[in-house]
Enzyme design. Structure first.
Site, PDB file in Angstrom:
ATOM      1  N   CYS A   1       0.730  -1.131  -0.160  1.00 46.04           N
ATOM      2  CA  CYS A   1      -0.115  -0.025  -0.096  1.00 46.04           C
ATOM      3  C   CYS A   1       0.910   1.182   0.097  1.00 46.04           C
ATOM      4  CB  CYS A   1      -0.885   0.126   1.307  1.00 46.04           C
ATOM      5  SG  CYS A   1      -1.950  -1.449   1.432  1.00 46.04           S
TER       6      CYS A   1
ATOM      7  N   ARG B   1      -4.817   1.510  -0.639  1.00 49.24           N
ATOM      8  CA  ARG B   1      -4.959   0.091  -0.568  1.00 49.24           C
ATOM      9  C   ARG B   1      -4.557  -0.610  -1.959  1.00 49.24           C
ATOM     10  NH1 ARG B   1      -9.580  -3.875   1.652  1.00 49.24           N
ATOM     11  NH2 ARG B   1      -8.275  -5.641   2.307  1.00 49.24           N
ATOM     12  N   LEU B   2      -3.827  -1.616  -1.827  1.00 50.07           N
ATOM     13  CA  LEU B   2      -3.580  -2.695  -2.753  1.00 50.07           C
ATOM     14  C   LEU B   2      -3.828  -3.966  -2.101  1.00 50.07           C
ATOM     15  CD1 LEU B   2      -2.555  -3.822  -5.517  1.00 50.07           C
ATOM     16  CD2 LEU B   2      -0.364  -4.051  -4.481  1.00 50.07           C
TER      17      LEU B   2
ATOM     18  N   ASN C   1       2.171  -0.760   5.141  1.00 47.34           N
ATOM     19  CA  ASN C   1       2.573  -1.162   3.880  1.00 47.34           C
ATOM     20  C   ASN C   1       3.484  -2.324   3.821  1.00 47.34           C
ATOM     21  OD1 ASN C   1       3.568  -1.214   1.123  1.00 47.34           O
ATOM     22  ND2 ASN C   1       5.069   0.446   1.735  1.00 47.34           N
ATOM     23  N   GLY C   2       2.847  -3.267   3.159  1.00 50.96           N
ATOM     24  CA  GLY C   2       3.909  -4.650   3.139  1.00 50.96           C
ATOM     25  C   GLY C   2       3.016  -5.961   3.462  1.00 50.96           C
TER      26      GLY C   2
ATOM     27  N   ASP D   1      -3.285  -9.635   8.079  1.00 52.82           N
ATOM     28  CA  ASP D   1      -2.057  -9.540   8.858  1.00 52.82           C
ATOM     29  C   ASP D   1      -1.945  -8.207   9.570  1.00 52.82           C
ATOM     30  OD1 ASP D   1      -1.939  -8.092   6.178  1.00 52.82           O
ATOM     31  OD2 ASP D   1       0.273  -9.051   5.972  1.00 52.82           O
TER      32      ASP D   1
ATOM     33  N   GLY E   1      14.305 -13.320  -7.206  1.00 55.00           N
ATOM     34  CA  GLY E   1      15.359 -13.902  -6.296  1.00 55.00           C
ATOM     35  C   GLY E   1      16.470 -12.960  -5.855  1.00 55.00           C
TER      36      GLY E   1
END
Length: 613
Positions: free
Chosen positions: A2, A51-52, A76-77, A101, A371
């Site tokens: 976000c 918001r995402l 955010n995260g 979360d 990666g």
């Protein structure tokens, strides 16, 4: 994933929904799925959130989120192990209204205070307002995957995911001349001596693996580190097979947690070992049919990885999508990338990466695993060979001779009398290198004399410990990895995409730093333990190739494109005329067509000029 913003102040007139909205609206790209604002009952705190939606797509997962009529968070995260933490909290009496979360962070803070950070496996930047104590608690993840910028002064603390949020709040945008000098002369993006420094005066970032407390009543700010890695003085590993088993298990656990998502998920794919290893781990859990991968290829370029990418995709049975950035695409995207990056960047690969995330968006994939981080944690760059050789020169010269013979001749040729001397006298070697860099800084003919006189002292930094683990720590935590994470965060969020990095699992990092150097470089191979762990999962020609290409576009050719040359000329004009020091950065007597600068300096002029406009 976000965009967050906020204001904490004793001057209630500085907090308004309009001001918070301005800060948050410029972060709309980070959160295309919703927006909300909140002002505290006393009017001393204001939060904004874009918001995402990735975990718990319902309105119950929306932010700002409140808890116990006391705490309010913007976050955010992702906290990848949130189900395990939630279960622990429920056993101790916590209750939850959502499946997110975000609520787990709030409950963890209410239960454990700042020690909650020790529980989290994730990438995050969040701020929690305590209405009772009138204090802000903000924290950033261990590696610096997610950003947190702030400004403090005039009895206010202002923060945002990107600096444009602070600028929208009225914070002045003024380039830091010393940081600009370091970038133009050394290519430095970060300041290892001041982990909170940015390219703009008055604006700081919360360093990775740190938290802060802002006390509104006292108008006091304090920062604290909550995690670090101690480099061992001797090996803690006694069994090679057991070390490989533990490494494989930790990487597998990390991938498993990072697959938790309520939206479509895919991966990035280069022709190298790191992304292929991540895909192999994912394939074992979800199967190849569901997995979409995304790549940038450069047909006709000598370092194009199309063949390797196709080979890996075919072996693993995944569906690969590719984009072919060229000079025209670079010219079209360059200004947009500068807008999103906000600070200088090192090469055109950043612009190419921007195109990869756009490709993922076009195919409807919201979350991508990558990666990144393996090179810094496990030793994936050829520049690490001399550090390993120096270590062996001081401790095991017989093994040194073997390693030199096993390494590619072109790489081993670097081991001359200077490296031998550096192995014997590392501190004198550091002094020599610093002086050499200082001369480089003071003798760039394009720079205005007044600019060099003001900032012409070396700001070059070196690892604190002369060992392979020492330089890996330096590149992972002090100078190197965080700038790559910044590029990936800004490029992915520019398109509303989320990037997850399985190698950046703190338990895996602790384990890797417990290993002696021979588990990272052996028999002339970089990242030896990763190769051993993946040799039954990937083609042998990929696992045991000693050729490392890296994500490299044909930058030199692009610099000769007419549209790109026009951008370079404009960047130089800005640096000549811009009154950063109330005097020019470049010497006005040097015309663009007469520049003595090499290609990489033209690149730096191009980027810096765009950011200063």
């Amino acid at each position: 994933m976000c965009g967050i913003s906020g204001i904490i102040t004793s001057r209630a007139e500085l907090v308004s929904e309009q001001r918070v909205m301005r800060m948050t609206e410029v972060l709309a790209h980070r959160g295309p799925d919703g927006e909300r604002y909140w002002i505290s009952p006393g009017g001393h705190a204001g939060f904004g959130h874009r918001r995402l939606s990735v975990i718990d797509l319902s309105d119950q997962g929306a932010q700002p989120m409140h808890y116990l009529n006391r705490y309010t968070i913007v976050f955010n995260g992702e906290i990848y192990n949130y189900p395990e933490i939630k279960n622990k909290l429920q056993q101790s009496g916590s209750t939850f209204q959502s499946q997110s979360d975000t609520e787990v962070i709030l409950a963890a803070y209410a239960t454990w205070g700042t020690d909650c950070l020790e529980q989290f496996d994730g990438m995050f930047a969040f701020a929690i307002w305590d209405e009772v104590e009138q204090k802000l608690f903000a924290a950033r993840d261990r590696f610096g995957e997610k950003p947190f910028y702030y400004f403090t002064g005039d009895q206010q603390f202002v923060f945002a995911s990107e600096m444009k949020g602070l600028w929208a709040a009225g914070v002045e945008r003024q380039m830091d001349e010393a940081m600009l000098f370091n970038y133009l002369t050394l290519g430095y993006i970060q300041d290892p001596g001041d982990r909170g420094a940015t390219f703009y005066k008055g604006i700081r970032k919360l360093p990775a693996r740190c938290y802060l407390i802002y006390d509104r009543r006292a108008d006091q700010l304090s920062e604290h580190s909550y995690w670090d890695i101690d480099l061992p003085t001797e090996s803690r590993v006694t069994d090679e097979a057991e070390a490989i088993r533990q490494f494989r298990g930790l990487l597998s656990l990390s991938v498993e947690r990072r697959l938790r998502s309520d939206v479509p998920l895919g991966t990035s794919l280069s022709g190298g070992l790191d992304s292929a290893s991540v895909i192999a781990c994912i394939r074992n859990r979800v199967g190849p049919d569901r997995l979409h991968t995304f790549s940038a290829i450069f047909p006709g370029f000598t370092r194009d990885e199309s063949a390797a990418i196709g080979g890996i995709a075919g072996h693993l049975g995944v569906l690969n999508h590719s984009v072919s950035p060229d000079a025209a695409m670079f010219a079209d995207d360059f200004e947009r990338v500068c807008y999103h990056q906000e600070e200088p960047f090192q090469s055109a690969s950043v612009v190419a990466q921007y195109g990869v995330f756009r490709l993922a968006k076009e195919h409807g994939v919201t979350v991508l695993l990558d990666g990144q981080g393996a090179d810094e944690l496990i030793g994936g760059y050829s520049k690490y060979f001399p550090w390993y050789w120096r270590e062996l020169y001081r401790g095991n010269r017989q093994l040194l001779r073997h390693e030199l013979q096993a390494t590619q001749p072109a790489v081993a040729a670097q081991w001359g009398w200077k490296q031998q001397l550096a192995g014997q006298l590392p501190h004198f070697a550091d002094i020599w290198l610093i002086r050499q860099r200082g001369r480089q800084q003071r003798h760039l003919p394009d720079l205005a004399a007044s600019f060099v006189e003001s900032f012409g002292q070396s700001h070059y930094a070196l690892p604190l410990e002369h060992s392979l683990n020492g330089v890996l720590y330096y590149n992972t935590f002090l100078n190197g990895l965080e700038e790559l994470l910044q590029y990936a965060d800004r490029n992915s969020m520019a398109h509303g995409r989320e990037v997850r990095l399985p190698f950046l699992f703190h338990e895996l990092a602790v384990f890797l730093f417990s290993l002696p150097a021979g588990y990272k470089i052996r028999d002339g191979y970089l990242k030896w333990i990763l190769r051993k762990a993946m040799e039954d999962q990937l083609p042998a020609d990929r696992v045991w190739s000693k050729t490392k290409i890296g994500f490299e576009p044909p930058q030199a050719a692009w610099m000769g494109n007419l549209k790109v040359m026009e951008l370079i000329q404009e960047g130089r004009r800005v640096l000549v005329n811009k009154g950063v020091l109330k005097r020019g950065v470049l010497d006005k007597k040097i015309q663009p067509q007469d520049s003595h600068a090499a290609e990489n300096f033209d690149w730096r002029y191009l980027v810096a000029g765009s950011l200063l406009r």
